[in-house]
Motif scaffolding. Structure first.
Motif, short mmCIF file in Angstrom:
data_model
loop_
_atom_site.label_atom_id
_atom_site.label_comp_id
_atom_site.label_asym_id
_atom_site.label_seq_id
_atom_site.Cartn_x
_atom_site.Cartn_y
_atom_site.Cartn_z
N GLY A 119 0.78 -1.22 0.00
CA GLY A 119 0.00 0.00 0.00
C GLY A 119 0.82 1.27 0.00
N SER A 141 -7.37 -1.95 -5.93
CA SER A 141 -6.93 -1.25 -4.73
C SER A 141 -8.06 -1.34 -3.72
CB SER A 141 -6.63 0.22 -5.04
OG SER A 141 -6.25 0.91 -3.87
N TYR A 179 -9.52 -0.96 0.52
CA TYR A 179 -9.33 -0.34 1.82
C TYR A 179 -8.56 -1.30 2.71
CZ TYR A 179 -12.78 3.15 0.52
OH TYR A 179 -13.45 4.17 -0.11
N PRO A 180 -7.74 -0.78 3.61
CA PRO A 180 -6.99 -1.67 4.49
C PRO A 180 -7.90 -2.37 5.50
CG PRO A 180 -6.61 0.62 5.09
CD PRO A 180 -7.43 0.62 3.83
N THR A 181 -7.45 -3.51 5.96
CA THR A 181 -8.14 -4.22 7.03
C THR A 181 -8.09 -3.37 8.29
OG1 THR A 181 -7.42 -6.33 6.09
CG2 THR A 181 -8.11 -6.35 8.39
N THR A 182 -9.21 -3.24 8.97
CA THR A 182 -9.25 -2.45 10.20
C THR A 182 -8.83 -3.32 11.39
OG1 THR A 182 -11.54 -2.97 10.73
CG2 THR A 182 -11.15 -1.05 9.28
N LYS A 186 -2.30 -11.77 2.21
CA LYS A 186 -2.04 -10.35 1.93
C LYS A 186 -3.04 -9.40 2.59
CE LYS A 186 1.55 -11.43 -0.31
NZ LYS A 186 2.83 -11.32 0.33
N SER A 187 -3.86 -9.89 3.51
CA SER A 187 -4.79 -9.00 4.20
C SER A 187 -4.17 -8.44 5.47
CB SER A 187 -6.07 -9.75 4.55
OG SER A 187 -5.81 -10.81 5.44
N THR A 188 -2.97 -8.87 5.79
CA THR A 188 -2.32 -8.41 7.02
C THR A 188 -1.14 -7.49 6.72
OG1 THR A 188 -0.95 -10.41 7.07
CG2 THR A 188 -2.99 -10.45 8.33
N TRP A 189 -1.20 -6.80 5.61
CA TRP A 189 -0.14 -5.85 5.27
C TRP A 189 -0.41 -4.57 6.04
CZ3 TRP A 189 3.99 -6.29 1.85
CH2 TRP A 189 4.72 -5.12 1.65
N PHE A 190 0.35 -4.35 7.10
CA PHE A 190 0.16 -3.17 7.93
C PHE A 190 1.37 -2.26 7.81
CE2 PHE A 190 -2.50 -6.34 10.01
CZ PHE A 190 -3.69 -5.66 10.09
N GLU A 191 1.12 -0.96 7.74
CA GLU A 191 2.19 0.02 7.69
C GLU A 191 1.85 1.14 8.66
OE1 GLU A 191 3.91 -0.14 3.27
OE2 GLU A 191 1.86 0.58 3.45
#
Length: 116
Positions: free
Chosen positions: A54, A75, A77-80, A97-102
């Motif tokens: 992202g 593209s 929205y990120p996982t909350t 790939k749902s746990t891509w956190f930045e």
């Protein structure tokens, strides 16, 4: 969805009986588009799909599609954190790939306390 030089909005609501995992945008995309339309049954192993972090933004997605090296880009929205906790509380596993956190933490420990 970026296709043919244009961004298109796709919107599907999860079914009323959806599990917390099935309600994630990435799961809905997999169930509604990737598997039935593009034939990507397992995004973990398919060589027909790539993941772009992202932080690189939608401009990177546009560049890849416009160059012809990729046919379509999505593209989401990120996982909350709430979605993450709902899945953990249900004993489920996050989809690929749902746990891509930045930003990325150097190290960390997360503790989820249960309300009494």
């Amino acid at each position: 969805m970026y296709l043919g030089g244009v961004w298109h909005a796709l919107n599907w609501e999860p079914t009323p009986d959806a599990t917390p995992e099935d309600a994630l945008d990435v799961s809905i995309l997999q169930q509604r588009v990737l598997a039935p339309v593009l034939g990507i049954d397992d995004p973990r192993t398919s060589d027909r799909i790539d993941f772009i972090g992202g932080i690189r933004g939608t401009a990177e997605l546009e560049k890849l599609v416009d160059s012809g090296s990729h046919a379509v880009a999505f593209s989401m929205y990120p996982t909350t954190v709430s979605q993450l906790m709902d899945i953990a509380d249900a004993g489920q596993i996050m989809p690929p790939k749902s746990t891509w956190f930045e930003p990325k933490l150097r190290s960390g420990l997360f503790i989820h306390t249960l309300d009494s």
